[in-house]
Design a protein around this motif. Structure first.
Motif, mmCIF file in Angstrom:
data_model
loop_
_atom_site.group_PDB
_atom_site.id
_atom_site.type_symbol
_atom_site.label_atom_id
_atom_site.label_comp_id
_atom_site.label_asym_id
_atom_site.label_seq_id
_atom_site.Cartn_x
_atom_site.Cartn_y
_atom_site.Cartn_z
ATOM 1 N N PHE A 1 0.665 5.718 1.101
ATOM 2 C CA PHE A 1 -0.073 6.827 1.685
ATOM 3 C C PHE A 1 -0.244 7.935 0.655
ATOM 4 O O PHE A 1 0.626 8.157 -0.193
ATOM 5 N N ASN B 1 -4.632 5.443 3.034
ATOM 6 C CA ASN B 1 -3.688 4.365 2.743
ATOM 7 C C ASN B 1 -4.347 3.485 1.683
ATOM 8 O O ASN B 1 -5.344 2.814 1.962
ATOM 9 N N GLN C 1 0.826 -1.204 0.000
ATOM 10 C CA GLN C 1 0.000 0.000 0.000
ATOM 11 C C GLN C 1 0.862 1.255 0.000
ATOM 12 O O GLN C 1 2.064 1.179 0.217
ATOM 13 N N TYR D 1 -8.976 0.877 0.420
ATOM 14 C CA TYR D 1 -8.175 1.874 1.134
ATOM 15 C C TYR D 1 -8.664 1.980 2.558
ATOM 16 O O TYR D 1 -9.732 1.455 2.900
ATOM 17 N N GLU E 1 5.464 8.164 4.918
ATOM 18 C CA GLU E 1 5.024 9.351 4.182
ATOM 19 C C GLU E 1 6.035 9.756 3.114
ATOM 20 O O GLU E 1 5.659 10.251 2.056
#
Ligand code: ZN
Ligand code: ZN
Length: 147
Positions: free
Chosen positions: A44, A93, A42, A82, A139
């Motif tokens: 962000f 995410n 995944q 998500y 991030e």
């Protein structure tokens, strides 16, 4: 614009960004169970960059960090698309495998590697954490671009 969607096509989403971000893999046992696979993958993204069309259903729970996590699934085929988390409401995410272009996604960071499947060999260049990574490391991936 980046686009993706669920397995059945009832839910489609767009991310207001021109390049694919880098993703991370989570090898924790919860992600193995939830995905029915070796790890989850995944990335962000700013919450206001995501636009979703189609009916989604939600599942909320208190995670081990005692934060409330809300997972979103296609209402029809239940693909997990998500999630959000009240620890960082400005971010979503997104499950990288739901991207139309998922074959091009770069995965330079791996977390919870102490529970990874033993047959899985990670690249020597991968940034690995035995357990969770600091949110800054995750991030930072959004500022990188996949191939
Ligand atoms: Zn679907
Ligand atoms: Zn996990």
């Amino acid at each position: 614009m980046i686009a993706g969607g669920c397995r059945c096509g009832a839910v489609r989403y767009k991310v207001a960004r021109d390049t694919l971000p880098a993703a991370y893999a989570c090898h924790c046992t919860d992600c193995q169970t939830w995905s029915g696979s070796a790890f989850s993958m995944q990335f962000f993204m700013a919450a206001d960059a995501l636009a979703v069309e189609g009916a989604v259903t939600e599942y909320g729970f208190v995670n081990p960090m005692r934060r409330f996590s809300v997972q979103r699934f296609c209402l029809t085929c239940h693909t997990r698309l998500y999630n959000t988390n009240d620890a960082r409401p400005w971010l979503v995410n997104i499950r990288a495998g739901t991207l139309d272009d998922s074959a091009r996604i770069d995965v330079p960071l791996h977390i919870w590697t102490r529970s990874r499947q033993p047959w899985l060999i990670l690249p020597a260049t991968a940034e690995c954490y035995p357990e969770a990574a600091p949110i800054e490391a995750l991030e930072r991936l959004a500022t990188l671009t996949s191939l």
